[in-house]
Motif scaffolding. Sequence first.
Motif, PDB file in Angstrom:
ATOM      1  N   GLU A 393      42.549  35.202  25.405  1.00 51.69           N
ATOM      2  CA  GLU A 393      41.102  35.094  25.174  1.00 51.69           C
ATOM      3  C   GLU A 393      40.774  33.722  24.575  1.00 51.69           C
ATOM      4  O   GLU A 393      39.867  33.025  25.032  1.00 51.69           O
ATOM      5  CB  GLU A 393      40.633  36.221  24.239  1.00 51.69           C
ATOM      6  CG  GLU A 393      39.145  36.151  23.969  1.00 51.69           C
ATOM      7  CD  GLU A 393      38.593  37.336  23.191  1.00 51.69           C
ATOM      8  OE1 GLU A 393      39.325  38.324  22.994  1.00 51.69           O
ATOM      9  OE2 GLU A 393      37.426  37.249  22.782  1.00 51.69           O
ATOM     10  N   LYS A 394      41.552  33.346  23.581  1.00 55.97           N
ATOM     11  CA  LYS A 394      41.319  32.067  22.895  1.00 55.97           C
ATOM     12  C   LYS A 394      41.491  30.908  23.900  1.00 55.97           C
ATOM     13  O   LYS A 394      40.631  30.050  24.029  1.00 55.97           O
ATOM     14  CB  LYS A 394      42.339  31.950  21.761  1.00 55.97           C
ATOM     15  CG  LYS A 394      42.070  30.837  20.798  1.00 55.97           C
ATOM     16  CD  LYS A 394      42.920  31.052  19.544  1.00 55.97           C
ATOM     17  CE  LYS A 394      42.898  29.818  18.669  1.00 55.97           C
ATOM     18  NZ  LYS A 394      43.648  28.708  19.197  1.00 55.97           N
ATOM     19  N   LYS A 397      38.770  30.759  26.632  1.00 52.83           N
ATOM     20  CA  LYS A 397      37.487  30.305  26.075  1.00 52.83           C
ATOM     21  C   LYS A 397      37.523  28.801  25.839  1.00 52.83           C
ATOM     22  O   LYS A 397      36.538  28.107  26.069  1.00 52.83           O
ATOM     23  CB  LYS A 397      37.177  31.057  24.780  1.00 52.83           C
ATOM     24  CG  LYS A 397      36.612  32.453  25.059  1.00 52.83           C
ATOM     25  CD  LYS A 397      36.219  33.170  23.792  1.00 52.83           C
ATOM     26  CE  LYS A 397      35.559  34.511  24.114  1.00 52.83           C
ATOM     27  NZ  LYS A 397      35.485  35.384  22.946  1.00 52.83           N
ATOM     28  N   GLU A 398      38.647  28.313  25.383  1.00 49.90           N
ATOM     29  CA  GLU A 398      38.770  26.859  25.163  1.00 49.90           C
ATOM     30  C   GLU A 398      38.595  26.089  26.470  1.00 49.90           C
ATOM     31  O   GLU A 398      38.179  24.946  26.483  1.00 49.90           O
ATOM     32  CB  GLU A 398      40.133  26.529  24.551  1.00 49.90           C
ATOM     33  CG  GLU A 398      40.142  26.739  23.040  1.00 49.90           C
ATOM     34  CD  GLU A 398      41.546  26.682  22.450  1.00 49.90           C
ATOM     35  OE1 GLU A 398      41.674  27.036  21.263  1.00 49.90           O
ATOM     36  OE2 GLU A 398      42.507  26.336  23.162  1.00 49.90           O
ATOM     37  N   PRO A 402      34.266  32.220  30.288  1.00 51.10           N
ATOM     38  CA  PRO A 402      33.790  33.343  29.477  1.00 51.10           C
ATOM     39  C   PRO A 402      34.745  34.540  29.576  1.00 51.10           C
ATOM     40  O   PRO A 402      35.208  34.871  30.666  1.00 51.10           O
ATOM     41  CB  PRO A 402      32.423  33.690  30.093  1.00 51.10           C
ATOM     42  CG  PRO A 402      32.031  32.480  30.874  1.00 51.10           C
ATOM     43  CD  PRO A 402      33.309  31.867  31.351  1.00 51.10           C
TER      44      PRO A 402
END
Length: 429
Positions: A393-394, A397-398, A402
Motif C-alpha cells: 500500500e505504501k 501510493k508513493e 490509489p
Amino acid sequence: MTTEEKPNWYPMWKNLKLDIQKHDQLLGVLPEIYEEIYIVSQKNRPQGMNFFEFVVGDIHGIRISELVKAQQEGKKVVATFCLYIPDEIITALDAIGVGLCGGTNFSNFASEGLLPANTCALIKSSLGFGLGNICPYYQLADLIVGETTCDGKKKCWEILAKSKPVYVVETPQCKDRLQAREHYLAELRALITRLEELTKKRLTAENLKAAMEKMKKKRHQLKRVYNTRKSDPVPISGKDSLLVSQIAFYDDPDRQIQMVGQLADELEKRVKEGVGALNKGAKRILISGTPMAIPNWKLHHLVETKGAAIVAEETCTGTRYFESDYNIKGNTVEELLEVLADRYMSINCACYTPNSGRKDDIKRQVKEYKADGVILYTLSFCQPYDIESIGLEKDLKEQGIPVLSINTDYTSDDEGQLNTRIEAFLEML
Ligand code: BJ8
C-alpha cells in the motif's frame, strides 16, 4: 442445525431454513446463491457465459459423473490446493486433477473445534467441505496433494490425513536461491514417484510433453479473455471473468480450451465493436491478494454494483494462474521438469520470502489494464498477504497509484462498512 444458527454469508442465508449437514439440500443451494448474488445487476453479458453459468449451476452434476465414470475405468482423481502443484504431472500420468478450495462459510461447522478461530476463511471453508462430506470432489479424490506454503495449510494436511490419503510437497520458502530450485525439482521427482504408485503409470517425456502442451493451451485461452479486459469498455464484467477462472480449476481441460476459447473469440469481437458489459469510462480496478474460491464473489459484487469495472485479479484465481508460460524444450523427463520448475517458481505468492516480484507484477498490470486504482484484498488471518499489503500500500501510493486495503472474510457482517469504504474510494479516483 439450521443456517440461522450459523454465521451469515450473505443476507439471503438468514432466510434459508435447511439442514446444512445434509448434502442433498446443499446441492440446491449453490445455484440459489448464484441466482441471488451472482446474476443480480449483471447486464449485457457475453453469450459465451451461458456455458459457465451451466457449469456452476450444475457444480455437483455432470463433472462429478464424469469423474465417477473415469474412476470406474481405472483413472485416479488427484485433488490439489495450490498453484505450485503442477497439473502437467497429474495429467501426464492419466489422472484427473481438481483444484479444491472453499469460498463460503456455510461449511465451517464441520471444522469447528479443529481449528483456532483466527484461521483464514479459506482454510476453514476448505477443511469444512472435506470433513463435512459436503463437497463430492473431496469424497472422490483418491489422493490429496498438499504443500508447505502457509502455516495454516501445513497443519490442515495433518487433520485431513486422518480421513483421506494426503501427500505433501515441500515447497521452498526462499525461491531466489539455487538450492530452492534443486529442492523443488527433488520434490517434484518424489511427487512423480507417489503418483506413479497411485496410477500404475509411468511418466515419460512423451506423456509429459503432451500434458504441457494441453496446459499451455488452456492457460493461453484464459490469457486471451484477460487481454480483452484491457479495453474500455470492458467486454466482460470482473465477476464473470472471475467465474471463468474459478471453473478452470475443476472442469475438463479439453472442454476448457474449447469453451474459454469460444468466449475469448466473442470478447475479441466485442472489443472490435466497442460492446461493453459495463459502461465506457467506468472506473477501472485491479484486485490483488488472496485467492477467491467459488462462491466467493463478495468483493466483485460490491465493487461492480457501484458501476466500477474490475479489470484484472492479481491472484491465484486470476493472473497468477495463467501468466507464467514456458517453451516446451527438452527430450527427457528431467529436461522438461526443469522447464516446469522454472515456470512454477516464477509465480509470486506471499508465502515466499522475499516476494518482490509481486509488487512488480501489480505495477505492470496497473499499466497493462489501465487501472485507476488497486484494491489489496486479504482474507482475514492470512498473515503472508496481510503483512505484504502494508508495504505494498505504501509503495504503490508513493508511485501515485490509489490503493484501498480490504481485509475481510466470507460473512456479510462488514458489508455496510465495505460499501462505505469502496464508495469513498471510487469517488476519490
Ligand atoms: S500460490 S496464494 S494457492 S499458497 S489465504 S490458505 S496463503 S492463510 S491460498 Fe495460496 Fe498457493 Fe500461494 Fe496461491 Fe494460507 Fe493465506 Fe489462507 Fe491462502
